[in-house]
Design an enzyme around this catalytic site. Structure first.
Site, PDB file in Angstrom:
ATOM      1  N   ASP A   1      29.426  41.182  33.875  1.00 41.97           N
ATOM      2  CA  ASP A   1      28.020  41.154  34.274  1.00 41.97           C
ATOM      3  C   ASP A   1      27.921  41.333  35.792  1.00 41.97           C
ATOM      4  O   ASP A   1      28.641  40.678  36.555  1.00 41.97           O
ATOM      5  CB  ASP A   1      27.398  39.821  33.845  1.00 41.97           C
TER       6      ASP A   1
ATOM      7  N   SER B   1      19.828  34.171  34.499  1.00 39.00           N
ATOM      8  CA  SER B   1      19.527  35.211  35.461  1.00 39.00           C
ATOM      9  C   SER B   1      18.754  34.620  36.647  1.00 39.00           C
ATOM     10  O   SER B   1      19.201  33.649  37.260  1.00 39.00           O
ATOM     11  CB  SER B   1      18.748  36.332  34.769  1.00 39.00           C
TER      12      SER B   1
ATOM     13  N   HIS C   1      24.566  41.436  30.460  1.00 41.26           N
ATOM     14  CA  HIS C   1      23.744  40.387  31.078  1.00 41.26           C
ATOM     15  C   HIS C   1      22.907  39.618  30.054  1.00 41.26           C
ATOM     16  O   HIS C   1      22.225  38.673  30.408  1.00 41.26           O
ATOM     17  CB  HIS C   1      22.824  41.034  32.122  1.00 41.26           C
TER      18      HIS C   1
END
Length: 491
Positions: A343, A279, A399
């Protein structure tokens, strides 16, 4: 805290169709000895009786070729021929780096009721043992801290109590190096930098400043002012807080000096530098990889250039097309991006102007402050291919890093069926989300600290225990900054 070992002992029913898709060829496998490679025991239902199928890893034969193949695994040839079909050794290495990135989440104290909120729960020496990861064969050499004047919810966490460990800093990751035995197995001394991402939620994507600025504007060297990166990522990497011991030096200065120190220590050995993150941590990984090579920190005393690679998980776009060209062509940094097709984070920023547009149109738009481009090689996985996962789960699940590692374990190539290669425990997927199908009977968000970290004192009262004081910066920090030409009189 619950462990994956106890969860992996659960008997999990599945249908005949799933059984057929998950069945491995009949062979004997060596007994696993790691936490994340525990066998999952599946109760197979048929018309007669239930039977148990054990999935166990068989990586020993593949790992034997790592000392000769590590440069290809690290991307020296841009992973040509290793992704389709998926090379078993590459899969094992990607999962290992993913587990090192996941360790950042597992070790992070994000409980606002803890006075240590925003810090790491363990000392560097106890980091991997406390996470049941002693088998990984690394030791942490330095913790990384970050500060920023930007709004990044779920990255900067602070305690609600007035007494806290730091008002300005958050623990952002670590630098680790392989021990002697692991270095022999890997074929080189391996330096890994792992960056922490945001904690579970996705709101930070909308809160990005979302405009590009020259990477050189924050002191990161670059001969071309048209090389630009997202301003929020760059600020997070380069900001420092003079009144905070932990952020007296920027995350950038912490990384560069530690890499320089380690390369001097292992100057007589073959060395690799791998940077990983999930991320927002993926963006920091790409920025620090660029910086290490652009600054020349990866060049040894005998002029040998150390291979620098990035293993990115669910990462956003970081810079513009000129940044991509400088990173890949000018500096030769190797980046492999592992993403889930569903995602939303890898699709931002640059939702409109990005690398998917025709080259001519991107050439016209490259001067815009919202024109972004992904870097490196992409490995796109699809959670709807896994028979374990709920295809209609929410966006946060798509995610999730543990889910991505699960997908890696089952991926064998485009068009190939999903088969767990190492038996990595699917229960880990639900450690921080609700992604597994209900009939596996694994509770969502099962990972938690026992009694929320409270302990009982000798007089029977419940209290928050004190933690050992974490070191801020090594004493020779200024020495290495001076060698890098980064020292200033105000530090």
């Amino acid at each position: 805290m619950a462990t994956s070992t106890s969860i992996s002992k659960t008997l999990i029913p599945f249908s005949k169709t799933q059984e057929a898709s998950l069945r491995l060829p009949h062979r004997k496998f060596p007994r696993p000895n790691t936490r994340t490679h525990m066998p999952i025991k599946l109760a197979a239902r048929d018309n007669s009786s239930a039977s148990l199928v054990n999935y166990k890893p068989k990586l020993e034969e593949q790992l034997k070729r790592l000392p000769e193949a590590w440069r290809q695994i690290q991307g020296e040839s841009d992973w040509a021929g290793l992704l389709e079909p998926m090379d078993p050794l590459l899969r094992a290495e990607l999962i290992r780096y993913g587990e090192m990135a996941q360790a950042c989440y597992d070790a992070f104290d994000f409980d606002p009721f803890s006075k240590y909120c925003g810090s790491c729960r363990f000392t560097p020496r106890a980091f991997f043992p406390s996470l049941h990861m002693s088998h990984i064969g690394y030791h942490v050499t330095r913790y990384l801290y970050a500060t920023a004047n930007i709004n990044l919810p779920n990255f900067f966490n602070h305690s609600r109590w007035s007494k806290m460990w730091s008002k300005h800093a958050n623990w952002a990751g670590y630098v680790a190096v392989s021990d002697d035995a692991t270095s022999r197995r890997l074929g080189r001394r391996a330096i890994t930098i792992a960056w922490r991402g945001t904690v579970t939620r996705l709101e930070w994507v909308a809160d990005l400043k979302d405009f590009l600025k020259p990477i050189s504007s924050n002191g990161v060297p670059c001969p071309d002012e048209t090389v630009k990166v997202e301003s929020g990522f760059l600020d997070l990497y380069t900001d420092r807080e003079e009144n905070c011991g932990y952020c007296k030096y920027s995350a950038r200065e912490q990384v560069l000096t530690e890499v320089k120190r380690l390369l001097e220590m292992y100057s007589n050995e073959e060395v690799s530098i791998t940077i990983t993150g999930h991320s927002l941590g993926s963006a920091l990984a790409i920025l620090s990889a660029y910086d290490i090579v652009e600054t020349g920190v990866n060049v040894m005393g005998d002029s040998r250039g150390v291979l620098v690679s990035v293993v990115s998980f669910s990462g956003p776009r970081v810079g513009n097309m000129r940044f991509r060209e400088r990173l890949e062509v000018g500096l030769g940094v190797k980046v492999l991006r592992v993403v889930n097709l569903h995602d939303v984070v890898p699709k931002a920023p640059g939702v409109v102007f990005n690398e998917q547009l025709p080259a001519a149109l991107m050439k016209v738009a490259e001067g815009l402050p919202w024109s972004y481009s992904h870097v490196g090689v992409e490995l796109a996985l699809d959670h709807k291919k896994s028979p374990f996962l709920n295809p209609n789960a929410d966006a946060v699940c798509a995610h999730n890093l543990e889910a991505l590692l699960h997908l890696l374990d089952g991926y064998h190539g485009k068009g190939e069926r999903f088969v767990l290669a190492s038996g990595r425990d699917p229960a880990l997927v639900n450690k921080g989300c609700d992604f597994l199908k209900d009939h596996y009977m694994i509770p969502p968000n099962w990972r938690q600290d026992e009694n929320k970290g409270m302990i009982r004192s000798n007089d029977g009262r419940w209290m928050q225990p004190e933690r050992p004081k974490l070191d801020d910066h090594p004493e020779d920090m200024h020495h290495h900054l001076r060698q890098l030409g980064l020292a200033s009189s105000d530090i």
